[in-house]
Write a protein that holds these residues in place. Structure first.
Motif, PDB file in Angstrom:
ATOM      1  N   ALA A  87      -5.840   0.717 -15.086  1.00 52.21           N
ATOM      2  CA  ALA A  87      -6.479  -0.490 -14.561  1.00 52.21           C
ATOM      3  C   ALA A  87      -5.496  -1.654 -14.530  1.00 52.21           C
ATOM      4  N   THR A  88      -4.696  -1.788 -15.573  1.00 49.03           N
ATOM      5  CA  THR A  88      -3.702  -2.863 -15.620  1.00 49.03           C
ATOM      6  C   THR A  88      -2.611  -2.636 -14.579  1.00 49.03           C
ATOM      7  N   ALA A  89      -2.232  -1.382 -14.380  1.00 50.99           N
ATOM      8  CA  ALA A  89      -1.219  -1.070 -13.377  1.00 50.99           C
ATOM      9  C   ALA A  89      -1.686  -1.479 -11.986  1.00 50.99           C
ATOM     10  N   ALA A  90      -2.952  -1.267 -11.685  1.00 48.16           N
ATOM     11  CA  ALA A  90      -3.478  -1.660 -10.374  1.00 48.16           C
ATOM     12  C   ALA A  90      -3.387  -3.166 -10.175  1.00 48.16           C
ATOM     13  N   ALA A  91      -3.490  -3.913 -11.262  1.00 52.02           N
ATOM     14  CA  ALA A  91      -3.466  -5.374 -11.168  1.00 52.02           C
ATOM     15  C   ALA A  91      -2.063  -5.943 -11.110  1.00 52.02           C
ATOM     16  N   ARG A  92      -1.117  -5.355 -11.884  1.00 53.19           N
ATOM     17  CA  ARG A  92       0.172  -6.043 -11.966  1.00 53.19           C
ATOM     18  C   ARG A  92       1.385  -5.147 -12.229  1.00 53.19           C
ATOM     19  N   ASP A  95       7.071  -2.168  -8.965  1.00 56.82           N
ATOM     20  CA  ASP A  95       7.210  -1.183  -7.893  1.00 56.82           C
ATOM     21  C   ASP A  95       7.467   0.232  -8.398  1.00 56.82           C
ATOM     22  N   PRO A  96       8.412   0.431  -9.346  1.00 61.94           N
ATOM     23  CA  PRO A  96       8.651   1.802  -9.794  1.00 61.94           C
ATOM     24  C   PRO A  96       7.399   2.484 -10.335  1.00 61.94           C
ATOM     25  N   THR A  97       6.567   1.731 -11.071  1.00 59.16           N
ATOM     26  CA  THR A  97       5.326   2.322 -11.576  1.00 59.16           C
ATOM     27  C   THR A  97       4.371   2.632 -10.438  1.00 59.16           C
ATOM     28  N   ARG A  98       4.175   1.682  -9.538  1.00 59.55           N
ATOM     29  CA  ARG A  98       3.271   1.925  -8.405  1.00 59.55           C
ATOM     30  C   ARG A  98       3.774   3.098  -7.564  1.00 59.55           C
ATOM     31  N   ALA A  99       5.065   3.088  -7.265  1.00 62.13           N
ATOM     32  CA  ALA A  99       5.619   4.135  -6.406  1.00 62.13           C
ATOM     33  C   ALA A  99       5.541   5.507  -7.064  1.00 62.13           C
ATOM     34  N   SER A 100       5.559   5.544  -8.392  1.00 62.79           N
ATOM     35  CA  SER A 100       5.503   6.839  -9.073  1.00 62.79           C
ATOM     36  C   SER A 100       4.179   7.557  -8.841  1.00 62.79           C
ATOM     37  N   PHE A 101       3.157   6.814  -8.441  1.00 61.71           N
ATOM     38  CA  PHE A 101       1.850   7.418  -8.179  1.00 61.71           C
ATOM     39  C   PHE A 101       1.661   7.801  -6.711  1.00 61.71           C
ATOM     40  N   LEU A 102       2.626   7.493  -5.855  1.00 59.56           N
ATOM     41  CA  LEU A 102       2.511   7.882  -4.451  1.00 59.56           C
ATOM     42  C   LEU A 102       2.491   9.403  -4.341  1.00 59.56           C
ATOM     43  N   GLU A 115      -9.200   9.509  -9.020  1.00 60.06           N
ATOM     44  CA  GLU A 115      -8.477   9.402  -7.739  1.00 60.06           C
ATOM     45  C   GLU A 115      -8.541   7.982  -7.195  1.00 60.06           C
ATOM     46  N   GLU A 116      -9.693   7.339  -7.328  1.00 61.01           N
ATOM     47  CA  GLU A 116      -9.829   5.961  -6.843  1.00 61.01           C
ATOM     48  C   GLU A 116      -8.965   5.007  -7.664  1.00 61.01           C
ATOM     49  N   ALA A 117      -8.874   5.257  -8.965  1.00 61.99           N
ATOM     50  CA  ALA A 117      -8.028   4.415  -9.815  1.00 61.99           C
ATOM     51  C   ALA A 117      -6.568   4.521  -9.395  1.00 61.99           C
ATOM     52  N   ILE A 118      -6.136   5.730  -9.058  1.00 57.86           N
ATOM     53  CA  ILE A 118      -4.761   5.931  -8.600  1.00 57.86           C
ATOM     54  C   ILE A 118      -4.531   5.225  -7.268  1.00 57.86           C
ATOM     55  N   ALA A 119      -5.513   5.326  -6.374  1.00 57.41           N
ATOM     56  CA  ALA A 119      -5.379   4.689  -5.060  1.00 57.41           C
ATOM     57  C   ALA A 119      -5.196   3.183  -5.184  1.00 57.41           C
ATOM     58  N   ARG A 120      -5.857   2.570  -6.155  1.00 57.34           N
ATOM     59  CA  ARG A 120      -5.718   1.119  -6.344  1.00 57.34           C
ATOM     60  C   ARG A 120      -4.318   0.746  -6.816  1.00 57.34           C
ATOM     61  N   ILE A 121      -3.645   1.642  -7.518  1.00 57.39           N
ATOM     62  CA  ILE A 121      -2.291   1.354  -8.005  1.00 57.39           C
ATOM     63  C   ILE A 121      -1.304   1.306  -6.854  1.00 57.39           C
ATOM     64  N   VAL A 122      -1.437   2.209  -5.896  1.00 54.68           N
ATOM     65  CA  VAL A 122      -0.430   2.325  -4.836  1.00 54.68           C
ATOM     66  C   VAL A 122      -0.702   1.404  -3.653  1.00 54.68           C
TER      67      VAL A 122
END
Length: 260
Positions: A87-92, A95-102, A115-122
């Motif tokens: 949840a925190t990753a989706a907010a802030r 890039d490396p963390t967000r991109a790691s979930f692509l 799956e929805e939580a992951i989608a919010r991160i990327v």
């Protein structure tokens, strides 16, 4: 590949009964389908927030699992996360963390809505991309238009190289952000910046700046960058944004812009 799927299945079997284990997310080349025969498997091990707090209190954030491996070069590269982390990753997240979930794939889960939580991160909001472009242009201006000429005039070799690489980094990140592309990490920058649309001459000027940072090569990159992405950003606004994103990062509870 079959051997990687066997490794994932074997890993899940070893962790699913552990207290607090909630899910296994496969990421990296195996998730994207670009793995080699000897690639390792990258996973996020999702545990409940209580276990995450206990593990990380002991500085246990990541490790390598080598149990039950059956092909050359095989191992599980594990990083620990929790629902609160996601949840925190989706907010802030950076890039490396967000991109790691692509391209991430949920291999096993007891968590509804993962799956929805992951989608919010990327997915970075549009206003977030716009703000990043402005910040990176400001970074490039100060490093390339102030610190780099100052270094050349003073004969300060360290500052010249420092300012040059930071100007190049900021200019490339502005180009990526303008095209809504995240940066997985510095080792990908030189290749990734060549994949996005940019004005004529930008890449050639960028290469010259990287190879030989000086007043002239810095000015060449800044001229193209400003005409492309710096319209409307006044010198005072650029300075204030640079100070905010760097010198006052500690005050805002953030990190300097180069680490976003």
């Amino acid at each position: 590949m079959e051997q990687h799927e066997r490794a994932v299945a074997a890993y899940i079997d070893t962790v699913r009964a552990q207290p607090g284990t909630r899910a296994v997310i496969v990421v990296g080349s195996v998730a994207r389908g670009t793995e080699r025969a000897d690639s390792d498997v990258d996973v996020y091990l999702v545990v409940d927030d209580e276990r995450f707090a206990a593990e990380t209190a002991q500085d246990r954030f990541a490790w390598v699992d080598r149990r039950g491996l059956d092909y050359p070069g095989s191992y599980i590269d594990v990083k620990l996360v929790s629902p609160g982390y996601l949840a925190t990753a989706a907010a802030r997240a950076d890039d490396p963390t967000r991109a790691s979930f692509l391209g991430a794939r949920v291999a096993w889960s007891t968590l509804p809505g993962l799956e929805e939580a992951i989608a919010r991160i990327v997915e970075l909001p549009e206003d977030g991309w716009v703000d990043r472009v402005r910040s990176y242009v400001a970074q490039a201006r100060l490093y390339g238009g102030y610190f780099l000429p100052q270094a050349v005039a003073a004969g300060d070799e360290f500052l010249r190289r420092h300012a040059g690489v930071h100007c190049a980094l900021a200019a490339a990140r502005a180009a990526l952000a303008a095209n809504r592309v995240m940066l997985p990490g510095p080792k990908y920058l030189a290749a990734l910046v060549r994949t996005v649309p940019a004005p004529d001459g930008f890449l050639a000027a960028w290469d010259r700046l990287v190879a030989a940072p000086d007043t002239e090569t810095g000015r060449a990159v800044l001229g193209i960058l400003d005409d492309w992405l710096g319209v409307g950003l006044t010198p005072d606004e650029a300075l204030s944004r640079f100070i905010r994103d760097n010198e006052l990062a500690w005050l805002r509870g953030t990190v300097p812009a180069e680490f976003w």
